[in-house]
Design a protein around this motif. Structure first.
Motif, PDB file in Angstrom:
ATOM      1  N   LYS A 470       0.898  -1.098  -0.020  1.00  0.00           N
ATOM      2  CA  LYS A 470       0.145  -0.105   0.117  1.00  0.00           C
ATOM      3  C   LYS A 470       0.930   1.157  -0.014  1.00  0.00           C
ATOM      4  N   ALA A 471       1.679   1.128   0.716  1.00  0.00           N
ATOM      5  CA  ALA A 471       2.822   2.220   0.706  1.00  0.00           C
ATOM      6  C   ALA A 471       3.532   2.755  -0.565  1.00  0.00           C
ATOM      7  N   GLY A 472       3.884   1.508  -1.421  1.00  0.00           N
ATOM      8  CA  GLY A 472       4.341   1.604  -2.562  1.00  0.00           C
ATOM      9  C   GLY A 472       3.114   2.307  -3.449  1.00  0.00           C
ATOM     10  N   ASP A 473       2.054   2.051  -3.444  1.00  0.00           N
ATOM     11  CA  ASP A 473       1.031   2.453  -4.408  1.00  0.00           C
ATOM     12  C   ASP A 473       0.773   3.932  -3.963  1.00  0.00           C
ATOM     13  N   ILE A 474       0.861   4.405  -2.665  1.00  0.00           N
ATOM     14  CA  ILE A 474       0.536   5.723  -2.291  1.00  0.00           C
ATOM     15  C   ILE A 474       1.752   6.717  -2.807  1.00  0.00           C
ATOM     16  N   VAL A 475       2.898   5.978  -2.797  1.00  0.00           N
ATOM     17  CA  VAL A 475       4.201   6.910  -3.532  1.00  0.00           C
ATOM     18  C   VAL A 475       4.210   6.889  -4.928  1.00  0.00           C
ATOM     19  N   ALA A 476       3.607   5.895  -5.514  1.00  0.00           N
ATOM     20  CA  ALA A 476       3.624   5.753  -7.084  1.00  0.00           C
ATOM     21  C   ALA A 476       2.721   6.803  -7.384  1.00  0.00           C
ATOM     22  N   GLN A 477       1.583   6.871  -6.903  1.00  0.00           N
ATOM     23  CA  GLN A 477       0.486   7.611  -7.392  1.00  0.00           C
ATOM     24  C   GLN A 477       0.723   8.830  -7.336  1.00  0.00           C
ATOM     25  N   LYS A 478       1.386   9.232  -6.143  1.00  0.00           N
ATOM     26  CA  LYS A 478       1.898  10.774  -5.839  1.00  0.00           C
ATOM     27  C   LYS A 478       2.988  11.187  -6.984  1.00  0.00           C
ATOM     28  N   TYR A 479       4.001  10.349  -7.046  1.00  0.00           N
ATOM     29  CA  TYR A 479       5.313  10.824  -7.847  1.00  0.00           C
ATOM     30  C   TYR A 479       5.450   9.919  -8.956  1.00  0.00           C
ATOM     31  N   GLY A 480       4.634   8.705  -9.418  1.00  0.00           N
ATOM     32  CA  GLY A 480       5.014   8.237 -10.585  1.00  0.00           C
ATOM     33  C   GLY A 480       5.597   6.718 -10.186  1.00  0.00           C
ATOM     34  N   GLN A 481       5.522   5.771 -10.881  1.00  0.00           N
ATOM     35  CA  GLN A 481       6.138   4.450 -10.601  1.00  0.00           C
ATOM     36  C   GLN A 481       7.694   4.520 -10.832  1.00  0.00           C
ATOM     37  N   ARG A 482       8.150   5.098 -12.176  1.00  0.00           N
ATOM     38  CA  ARG A 482       9.424   5.032 -12.417  1.00  0.00           C
ATOM     39  C   ARG A 482      10.178   6.031 -11.525  1.00  0.00           C
ATOM     40  N   GLY A 483      11.510   5.454 -11.151  1.00  0.00           N
ATOM     41  CA  GLY A 483      12.483   6.131 -10.292  1.00  0.00           C
ATOM     42  C   GLY A 483      11.802   5.841  -8.620  1.00  0.00           C
ATOM     43  N   LEU A 484      10.809   5.255  -8.529  1.00  0.00           N
ATOM     44  CA  LEU A 484      10.571   4.751  -7.017  1.00  0.00           C
ATOM     45  C   LEU A 484      11.712   4.177  -6.403  1.00  0.00           C
ATOM     46  N   LEU A 485      12.073   4.603  -5.284  1.00  0.00           N
ATOM     47  CA  LEU A 485      13.276   4.038  -4.473  1.00  0.00           C
ATOM     48  C   LEU A 485      12.857   3.104  -3.074  1.00  0.00           C
ATOM     49  N   ALA A 486      13.335   2.201  -2.797  1.00  0.00           N
ATOM     50  CA  ALA A 486      12.669   1.399  -1.695  1.00  0.00           C
ATOM     51  C   ALA A 486      12.652   2.382  -0.310  1.00  0.00           C
ATOM     52  N   SER A 487      13.779   3.418  -0.215  1.00  0.00           N
ATOM     53  CA  SER A 487      13.570   3.947   0.851  1.00  0.00           C
ATOM     54  C   SER A 487      12.651   5.338   0.756  1.00  0.00           C
ATOM     55  N   ASP A 488      12.193   5.446  -0.580  1.00  0.00           N
ATOM     56  CA  ASP A 488      10.951   6.584  -0.627  1.00  0.00           C
ATOM     57  C   ASP A 488       9.528   6.013   0.228  1.00  0.00           C
ATOM     58  N   LEU A 489       9.663   4.644   0.566  1.00  0.00           N
ATOM     59  CA  LEU A 489       8.645   4.096   1.435  1.00  0.00           C
ATOM     60  C   LEU A 489       8.291   4.426   2.639  1.00  0.00           C
ATOM     61  N   PHE A 490       9.622   4.968   3.472  1.00  0.00           N
ATOM     62  CA  PHE A 490       9.623   5.037   4.915  1.00  0.00           C
ATOM     63  C   PHE A 490       8.801   5.734   5.393  1.00  0.00           C
ATOM     64  N   ASN A 491       8.441   7.146   4.958  1.00  0.00           N
ATOM     65  CA  ASN A 491       7.537   8.092   5.752  1.00  0.00           C
ATOM     66  C   ASN A 491       6.209   7.432   5.627  1.00  0.00           C
ATOM     67  N   THR A 492       5.967   7.068   4.350  1.00  0.00           N
ATOM     68  CA  THR A 492       4.439   6.437   4.329  1.00  0.00           C
ATOM     69  C   THR A 492       4.151   5.161   4.847  1.00  0.00           C
ATOM     70  N   VAL A 493       5.241   4.564   5.274  1.00  0.00           N
ATOM     71  CA  VAL A 493       4.909   3.398   6.249  1.00  0.00           C
ATOM     72  C   VAL A 493       4.674   3.728   7.508  1.00  0.00           C
ATOM     73  N   ARG A 494       5.534   4.799   7.921  1.00  0.00           N
ATOM     74  CA  ARG A 494       5.106   5.431   9.201  1.00  0.00           C
ATOM     75  C   ARG A 494       3.854   5.840   9.444  1.00  0.00           C
ATOM     76  N   LYS A 495       3.205   6.517   8.408  1.00  0.00           N
ATOM     77  CA  LYS A 495       2.099   7.204   8.373  1.00  0.00           C
ATOM     78  C   LYS A 495       1.129   6.063   8.360  1.00  0.00           C
ATOM     79  N   LEU A 496       1.039   4.836   7.726  1.00  0.00           N
ATOM     80  CA  LEU A 496       0.136   3.750   7.513  1.00  0.00           C
ATOM     81  C   LEU A 496       0.109   3.131   9.123  1.00  0.00           C
ATOM     82  N   ILE A 497       1.324   2.902   9.564  1.00  0.00           N
ATOM     83  CA  ILE A 497       1.474   2.208  10.942  1.00  0.00           C
ATOM     84  C   ILE A 497       0.809   2.884  11.909  1.00  0.00           C
ATOM     85  N   ASN A 498       0.451   4.020  11.876  1.00  0.00           N
ATOM     86  CA  ASN A 498      -0.073   4.916  12.797  1.00  0.00           C
ATOM     87  C   ASN A 498      -1.614   5.170  12.386  1.00  0.00           C
ATOM     88  N   GLU A 499      -2.274   4.548  11.482  1.00  0.00           N
ATOM     89  CA  GLU A 499      -3.602   4.714  11.095  1.00  0.00           C
ATOM     90  C   GLU A 499      -4.505   3.606  11.891  1.00  0.00           C
TER      91      GLU A 499
END
Length: 499
Positions: A470-499
C-alpha cells in the motif's frame, strides 16, 4: 494487538473455477433463480461496467466462442444494442451449433435482427471497445490456434478490452497463461473471485478487477469452502494505541543480520524500515567493513561486527539475509544464527542471501517460529524446481515452500502470496514501480518489526505485506512508478502504521 475489521466484504474470499461452476448452481437454486436469469444478470452487468469505464464510446465489438462465456457475451451485446450502441458481434465459429442457455442468448440476439459475423481484423479496427467472451474458466490446456490468432491481434491493438469472468487464455486457478492470453483493460468476474486473477501473469492480464456476485454471493459462500483470501490494507484496524506508561523496551528488540563487505545498503534499508514500523530498539550485526556506512546516516541504529551470540540472546526477533552474501563470513554467520534459533524459540525472518544459503544447507532443521520471504528465483532454489514452474502455479509452490520449511511463506511478486501451510492470502496492492532494488529488504524489516512488537508470524505477514504494498502504491500515485526507491516508502510506512 492487531485485529481485522468486522464485516469484511465477500470479495475477500477467493475460489477455484470448478468451485464456482459447481456451487453457483446450488446458490441460484436455493434462491429460486434459474441459470439463464443469472446469465442475463452477468451480461447486463458487463455492459453497465463498459459504460462506466468508457462513457463516451459508441462502437462495440463483442467476440464470442461457444462456451458458457459466449452466452454472457450475447447478452452484453444485446444490452449495448438496445441502448443505442453500434454493436458488431463476431464468433470464432459462426455456424457452429451451441446449446442450453448459450443457445437461448444467441437466439435473443438474432431475434433482434442482429447478425453473428465471422471475426475480421477490420471489425477490430472500427471498435472503440472490445468485450472478450471468447473463452471462459473451463480451459486448462493450450488454446487452439484460431483463438490464439484473434487474441494476438487484440493485444497488438490499442482498443480497450473488457473480459468476461477471466481474460481469454488464462488459467483461472493458477494465473498461468495458456499460450496467448488477452491483456484486458478490465475484467468483470462473477459470483466468486477466481484465484488466477490475483497473482503473477494473471494479475497483469486481468487489468482492473471488478467483482459482481449477481445477487447470489452470500448464499454461494455458504456452499463453497475457500482456503484463500485477498489482503487489503483497509481490512485491518491497525495496532492498538500505545500506553502512556511504556518505554523503548516495550516495543521489541530486533536484530538485523547481514551487510557483508560492499553490501551495507540492504541491511540498512531493513533496519531503518523496522524503526519506521515502530520497533523500540534495532541492532545490526554486519561485516566489520560495513559498520561505518550503516551507522553513519542513521544514529538510532546500534551497529556492531562483534558479539553475535550475545546479540542473538538480546533480541526478541531476528531478521537475517539482506546483504548477507555467500562467502565464508556469510556462512559462519548463518550457521551461528541457525544453531541458536534451533535451540531457542525466537521469531525469525529469513530473507535474501540467507534463503540461498538455506537452499544448499543439507542439514536443515525446521525452526519453531519462522518466516521465509522468497522471490520466484529464491523459491525455485528452495524447492529445486524452475522459475517457470513457480510462475505457472504460484499458489501451489507458496504452499510447498511453507510446508517444506515449516514456516509462513511470503512469495513475493505481482500479487504477493502469504501461505501458512493451510491457507493463502493474496495482496491486492503493489505496482510495477516496486520492482526495484531494496524493496524486499524493506519488507523484511517491516515483518521483523511487527513480529518483534508481538504479532504472530502469520498476522505480521498479512499486515506487513499489506502496509508495504500500500505504501508503494501511495508513493507511486503521488510521484509516478518510474524512479521509485525503496527508501521512498519510509515516511508512508510510518503514516500507515499509525492509522
Amino acid at each position: 494487538m492487531l485485529q481485522k475489521k468486522r464485516g469484511n466484504s465477500l470479495t475477500q474470499k477467493l475460489y477455484r473455477a470448478d468451485q464456482v461452476r459447481l456451487h453457483e448452481q446450488d446458490a441460484a437454486k436455493a434462491l429460486g433463480v434459474d441459470m439463464f436469469s443469472l446469465m442475463q444478470r452477468a451480461g447486463a452487468s458487463v455492459y453497465q461496467h463498459c459504460v462506466s469505464l468508457f462513457p463516451n464510446v459508441d462502437n462495440y465489438l463483442v467476440l464470442v466462442g461457444i462456451g458458457h462465456n459466449a452466452g454472457d457475451g450475447y447478452v452484453a451485446a444485446l444490452a449495448a444494442a438496445n441502448s443505442g450502441k453500434n454493436v458488431t458481434l463476431c464468433a470464432v465459429e459462426p455456424e457452429r451449433e451451441v446449446s442450453g442457455d448459450v443457445a437461448k442468448a444467441k437466439a435473443a440476439w438474432l431475434a433482434s435482427g442482429a447478425k453473428v459475423n465471422a471475426y475480421s481484423k477490420d471489425a477490430l479496427d472500427k471498435a472503440d471497445v472490445v468485450i472478450d467472451a471468447l473463452l471462459g474458466t473451463g480451459i486448462n490446456g493450450v488454446i487452439r490456434q484460431e483463438f490464439a490468432t484473434i487474441i494476438e491481434e487484440i493485444n497488438h491493438h490499442s482498443c480497450p478490452v473488457v473480459s468476461i469472468d477471466v481474460p481469454s487464455g488464462l488459467d483461472a486457478n493458477t494465473g498461468n497463461t495458456l499460450g496467448e492470453c488477452v491483456q484486458a483493460t478490465a475484467t468483470v468476474t462473477f459470483v466468486g473471485i477466481k484465484l488466477g486473477l490475483t497473482t503473477g501473469a494473471g494479475k497483469q492480464a486481468t487489468g482492473k478487477l471488478i467483482f459482481e456476485d449477481l445477487g447470489i454471493g452470500k448464499v454461494f459462500a455458504e456452499y463453497a469452502r475457500s482456503d484463500a483470501s485477498a489482503l487489503d490494507f483497509k481490512h485491518f484496524k491497525g495496532l492498538a494505541p500505545r500506553p502512556v506508561h511504556s518505554h523503548k523496551g516495550t516495543y521489541g528488540r530486533l536484530l538485523c543480520i547481514g551487510g557483508n563487505e560492499g553490501m551495507s545498503g540492504a541491511i540498512r534499508l531493513s533496519s531503518e524500515a523496522a524503526l519506521r514500523t515502530g520497533t523500540g530498539l534495532v541492532k545490526v550485526f554486519a561485516h566489520p567493513e560495513s559498520v561505518r556506512q550503516i551507522s553513519a546516516g542513521r544514529p538510532e541504529l546500534m551497529v556492531s561486527s562483534e558479539g553475535l551470540k550475545e546479540a542473538l540472546q538480546w533480541a526478541t526477533c531476528i531478521v537475517i539475509g539482506p546483504g548477507l552474501g555467500q562467502n565464508q563470513w556469510s556462512k559462519d554467520t548463518f550457521d551461528t544464527t541457525m544453531d541458536y534459533c534451533q535451540q531457542h524459540n525466537k521469531p525469525i525472518v529469513i530473507d535474501a542471501d540467507a534463503l540461498n544459503l538455506k537452499a544448499v544447507n543439507t542439514s536443515f532443521v525446521a525452526l519453531t517460529d519462522c518466516v521465509v520471504t522468497p522471490h520466484v528465483g529464491e523459491a525455485a532454489r528452495l524447492l529445486n524446481v524452475s522459475i517457470e514452474e513457480i510462475e505457472a502455479n504460484r499458489f501451489n509452490f507458496a504452499r510447498q515452500c511453507a510446508q517444506r520449511y515449516d514456516a509462513v511463506c511470503v512469495l513475493k511478486g505481482a500479487g504477493s502470496i502469504v501461505d501458512n501451510q493451510s491457507h493463502s492470502w493474496v495482496c491486492r496492492h503493489g505496482n510495477p514501480g516496486m520492482a526495484t532494488a531494496g524493496m524486499g529488504d524493506v519488507l523484511a524489516g517491516i515483518l521483523g518489526s511487527l513480529m518483534s512488537q508481538g504479532l504472530s508470524s502469520e498476522m505480521a505477514c498479512q499486515y506487513g505485506v499489506s502496509i508495504h504494498a500500500k505504501a508503494g502504491d501511495i508513493v507511486a500515485q503521488k510521484y509516478g512508478q518510474r524512479g521509485l526507491l525503496a527508501s521512498d516508502l519510509f515516511n508512508t510506512v510510518r503514516k500507515l502504521i499509525n492509522e
